[in-house]
Scaffold this motif. Structure first.
Motif, PDB file in Angstrom:
ATOM      1  N   VAL A 110      -9.659   4.421  -3.754  1.00 27.11           N
ATOM      2  CA  VAL A 110      -8.799   3.242  -3.584  1.00 27.11           C
ATOM      3  C   VAL A 110      -8.682   2.526  -4.931  1.00 27.11           C
ATOM      4  O   VAL A 110      -9.689   2.164  -5.540  1.00 27.11           O
ATOM      5  CB  VAL A 110      -9.361   2.272  -2.527  1.00 27.11           C
ATOM      6  CG1 VAL A 110      -8.440   1.063  -2.382  1.00 27.11           C
ATOM      7  CG2 VAL A 110      -9.530   2.974  -1.191  1.00 27.11           C
TER       8      VAL A 110
ATOM      9  N   GLU B  48      -5.541   5.844  -1.888  1.00 28.83           N
ATOM     10  CA  GLU B  48      -4.735   4.671  -1.552  1.00 28.83           C
ATOM     11  C   GLU B  48      -4.520   3.815  -2.793  1.00 28.83           C
ATOM     12  O   GLU B  48      -5.469   3.503  -3.522  1.00 28.83           O
ATOM     13  CB  GLU B  48      -5.426   3.850  -0.471  1.00 28.83           C
ATOM     14  CG  GLU B  48      -4.616   2.648  -0.007  1.00 28.83           C
ATOM     15  CD  GLU B  48      -5.209   2.009   1.237  1.00 28.83           C
ATOM     16  OE1 GLU B  48      -4.971   2.540   2.334  1.00 28.83           O
ATOM     17  OE2 GLU B  48      -5.934   1.005   1.086  1.00 28.83           O
TER      18      GLU B  48
ATOM     19  N   LYS C 281       0.821  -1.212   0.000  1.00 28.79           N
ATOM     20  CA  LYS C 281       0.000   0.000   0.000  1.00 28.79           C
ATOM     21  C   LYS C 281       0.851   1.256   0.000  1.00 28.79           C
ATOM     22  O   LYS C 281       1.924   1.309   0.597  1.00 28.79           O
ATOM     23  CB  LYS C 281      -0.907   0.032   1.230  1.00 28.79           C
ATOM     24  CG  LYS C 281      -1.993  -1.011   1.274  1.00 28.79           C
ATOM     25  CD  LYS C 281      -2.860  -0.814   2.506  1.00 28.79           C
ATOM     26  CE  LYS C 281      -3.976  -1.857   2.601  1.00 28.79           C
ATOM     27  NZ  LYS C 281      -4.818  -1.645   3.803  1.00 28.79           N
ATOM     28  N   LYS C 282       0.316   2.279  -0.669  1.00 27.05           N
ATOM     29  CA  LYS C 282       0.785   3.646  -0.518  1.00 27.05           C
ATOM     30  C   LYS C 282      -0.455   4.510  -0.315  1.00 27.05           C
ATOM     31  O   LYS C 282      -1.379   4.455  -1.130  1.00 27.05           O
ATOM     32  CB  LYS C 282       1.566   4.116  -1.749  1.00 27.05           C
ATOM     33  CG  LYS C 282       3.068   3.867  -1.672  1.00 27.05           C
ATOM     34  CD  LYS C 282       3.807   4.643  -2.743  1.00 27.05           C
ATOM     35  CE  LYS C 282       5.319   4.467  -2.585  1.00 27.05           C
ATOM     36  NZ  LYS C 282       6.065   5.288  -3.574  1.00 27.05           N
ATOM     37  N   THR C 283      -0.463   5.293   0.758  1.00 26.58           N
ATOM     38  CA  THR C 283      -1.619   6.113   1.079  1.00 26.58           C
ATOM     39  C   THR C 283      -1.162   7.547   1.296  1.00 26.58           C
ATOM     40  O   THR C 283      -0.139   7.797   1.943  1.00 26.58           O
ATOM     41  CB  THR C 283      -2.323   5.606   2.346  1.00 26.58           C
ATOM     42  OG1 THR C 283      -2.652   4.222   2.177  1.00 26.58           O
ATOM     43  CG2 THR C 283      -3.601   6.384   2.608  1.00 26.58           C
ATOM     44  N   HIS C 284      -1.943   8.476   0.766  1.00 26.80           N
ATOM     45  CA  HIS C 284      -1.637   9.897   0.965  1.00 26.80           C
ATOM     46  C   HIS C 284      -2.921  10.636   1.281  1.00 26.80           C
ATOM     47  O   HIS C 284      -3.916  10.511   0.554  1.00 26.80           O
ATOM     48  CB  HIS C 284      -0.994  10.514  -0.278  1.00 26.80           C
ATOM     49  CG  HIS C 284      -0.622  11.960  -0.105  1.00 26.80           C
ATOM     50  ND1 HIS C 284       0.428  12.361   0.684  1.00 26.80           N
ATOM     51  CD2 HIS C 284      -1.183  13.094  -0.597  1.00 26.80           C
ATOM     52  CE1 HIS C 284       0.522  13.684   0.654  1.00 26.80           C
ATOM     53  NE2 HIS C 284      -0.454  14.150  -0.117  1.00 26.80           N
TER      54      HIS C 284
ATOM     55  N   ARG D  38      -3.118   0.139  -3.939  1.00 24.88           N
ATOM     56  CA  ARG D  38      -2.795  -1.205  -3.463  1.00 24.88           C
ATOM     57  C   ARG D  38      -2.260  -2.028  -4.622  1.00 24.88           C
ATOM     58  O   ARG D  38      -2.880  -2.092  -5.686  1.00 24.88           O
ATOM     59  CB  ARG D  38      -4.029  -1.903  -2.890  1.00 24.88           C
ATOM     60  CG  ARG D  38      -4.646  -1.213  -1.697  1.00 24.88           C
ATOM     61  CD  ARG D  38      -5.928  -1.893  -1.247  1.00 24.88           C
ATOM     62  NE  ARG D  38      -6.610  -1.094  -0.231  1.00 24.88           N
ATOM     63  CZ  ARG D  38      -7.862  -1.295   0.170  1.00 24.88           C
ATOM     64  NH1 ARG D  38      -8.576  -2.290  -0.368  1.00 24.88           N
ATOM     65  NH2 ARG D  38      -8.406  -0.519   1.092  1.00 24.88           N
TER      66      ARG D  38
ATOM     67  N   ASN E 181      -7.940   8.214   2.611  1.00 30.55           N
ATOM     68  CA  ASN E 181      -7.743   6.896   1.998  1.00 30.55           C
ATOM     69  C   ASN E 181      -8.766   6.613   0.898  1.00 30.55           C
ATOM     70  O   ASN E 181      -9.115   5.470   0.631  1.00 30.55           O
ATOM     71  CB  ASN E 181      -7.791   5.794   3.057  1.00 30.55           C
ATOM     72  CG  ASN E 181      -9.137   5.718   3.748  1.00 30.55           C
ATOM     73  OD1 ASN E 181      -9.957   6.602   3.601  1.00 30.55           O
ATOM     74  ND2 ASN E 181      -9.339   4.658   4.517  1.00 30.55           N
ATOM     75  N   LYS E 182      -9.266   7.649   0.269  1.00 30.53           N
ATOM     76  CA  LYS E 182     -10.145   7.530  -0.888  1.00 30.53           C
ATOM     77  C   LYS E 182      -9.636   8.453  -1.981  1.00 30.53           C
ATOM     78  O   LYS E 182      -9.170   9.560  -1.687  1.00 30.53           O
ATOM     79  CB  LYS E 182     -11.585   7.909  -0.520  1.00 30.53           C
ATOM     80  CG  LYS E 182     -12.334   6.834   0.243  1.00 30.53           C
ATOM     81  CD  LYS E 182     -12.700   5.676  -0.650  1.00 30.53           C
ATOM     82  CE  LYS E 182     -13.535   4.639   0.084  1.00 30.53           C
ATOM     83  NZ  LYS E 182     -13.929   3.517  -0.804  1.00 30.53           N
TER      84      LYS E 182
ATOM     85  N   CYS F  21      -4.926  12.525  -3.080  1.00 34.45           N
ATOM     86  CA  CYS F  21      -5.356  11.830  -1.871  1.00 34.45           C
ATOM     87  C   CYS F  21      -5.970  10.495  -2.258  1.00 34.45           C
ATOM     88  O   CYS F  21      -6.820  10.441  -3.147  1.00 34.45           O
ATOM     89  CB  CYS F  21      -6.371  12.667  -1.106  1.00 34.45           C
ATOM     90  SG  CYS F  21      -5.684  14.148  -0.353  1.00 34.45           S
TER      91      CYS F  21
END
Length: 397
Positions: free
Chosen positions: A80, A123, A71-74, A125, A77-78, A121
């Protein structure tokens, strides 16, 4: 925040500057194939590569030793996005389904897209999904909610001769049918025996008659896997493995029930007993998402890949199970201009050819841009979601 074209250029430049690494990775997998459920070295190499590129990785994942979720999230988390990675090989003929190539393509599309993670913004996967050629890890993942919050799940599958986004898959139900009877001397007292082999043979005859009444594109495959006995012994145990395939959920349910009736009837007629159990997970038919497929076609055309249309469902994939949990697509992507069949030595060789390498790099760029479009276009994402929800409600009712 950088504009869209700047981000695309960043992604393309990353792929171009790492082209030797990407093709070498695919070729290494081709030279070191691992069977379904045994992809220990392959999954380890992928996980190491994703960790090196800043992904937070769970490995093993979902209770599967060779699965992973990177995962990379910034920010929020939407949205996805899930990129699905396949990497299992076939017995004897190795990567004759091209998983080395399109698995590498998927992983590096995720890595390249991850370079732009700070510009939006959401996520990303990258999900390692082993054993597609066997039990299909995506089935378990779908059942356990891995894809429930995903806005688009995507992978490309290597193909020969043409590319198309409107991929359709047959669902599969696979069962082992065990008939049991009674042994007896075949010459001295055959009347005391009950032949389990006869039960299986009559079962197969009944399925052959059933084919007359099947819907278009439905399929039945059957093979006798065991017969206990000898020429002078009435067999008291016989096992038949059956796969039923159909292009729609209800058709698959109806065909499966008809197969069960054939088994029961054969057991009654031969005075034997029959039981059955699954030998593989149920692969669902693909639930189409035309909006996402149109997006894929448009982006592929931008890179000079023109899609063909109107293909019937033929093969099967565990991406079908994912498609009932979230919008999901699996475009077929030509890695060679030759109309080669999958699961052949010739196709395995095509994955390491110069033409295959060129397709690998182009496909990596295309997949990354498809994902970026979904991430950055709220209206497109809403259209894809609305179509999914309408079709999922209808097909699950």
């Amino acid at each position: 925040m950088r504009d869209y074209e700047t981000i695309i250029n960043t992604i393309q430049n990353y792929i171009d500057s790492h082209s030797s690494e990407i093709t070498a990775f695919s070729d290494y997998l081709a030279a070191h194939p691992e069977l379904s459920g045994e992809e220990y070295n392959t999954s380890k190499l992928m996980v190491e590569k994703l960790c090196q590129n800043g992904f937070d990785v769970k490995y093993p994942f979902c209770g599967i030793p060779t699965a992973y979720c990177a995962k990379k999230t910034h920010g929020l988390n939407k949205p996805v996005i899930a990129i699905m990675v396949e990497y299992d090989a076939l017995p004897v003929i190795g990567h004759a389904c091209g998983h080395n190539l399109h698995g590498t393509m998927a992983m590096y599309a995720g890595i390249a897209l991850g370079q732009a993670i700070s510009d939006w913004c959401g996520e990303l996967r990258v999900i390692g999904t082993p054993a597609e050629e066997a039990d299909g890890a995506k089935i378990l993942m779908a059942d356990r909610g891995v894809f429930d919050d995903v806005d688009l799940a995507i992978m490309f599958h290597a193909f020969g001769g043409e590319s198309y986004a409107d991929y359709r898959a047959l669902g599969i139900n696979g069962f082992d049918f065990t008939f049991t009877g009674q042994t007896a001397h075949s010459a001295a007292s055959p009347w005391d025996g009950r032949s389990a082999q006869n039960g299986v043979l009559l079962f197969m005859d009944a399925m052959n008659m059933l084919r007359l009444h099947m819907h278009d594109h439905c399929r039945l495959h059957a093979i006798i896997t065991q017969v206990d006995g000898a020429a002078n012994i009435i067999p008291d145990k016989s096992i038949c493995r059956v796969e039923a395939r159909a292009p729609e959920k209800k058709m698959l349910d109806d065909l499966t029930e008809a197969v069960f009736k054939c088994a029961k009837g054969a057991a009654i007629a031969t005075d034997t007993k029959v039981v059955w159990e699954r030998f593989e997970g149920r692969f669902e038919p693909m639930l189409p998402n035309c909006a996402a497929e149109k997006l894929a076609e448009d982006v592929m055309a931008k890179y000079g890949v023109i899609c063909t249309h109107g293909h019937n469902a033929t093969g099967s994939t565990d991406v079908g199970n994912v498609s009932y949990k979230c919008p999901a697509i699996q475009p077929e992507f030509a890695i060679t201009s030759k109309k080669l069949s999958l699961h052949t030595r010739e196709f395995a060789e095509a994955t390491t050819s110069p033409e295959g390498h060129e397709a690998l790099l182009k496909g990596t760029k295309i997949m990354a841009e498809i994902c970026l479009r979904v991430i950055t276009d709220d209206m497109l994402r809403s259209t894809i979601r609305s179509e999914f929800e309408a079709k999922a409600i209808h097909n699950n009712s």
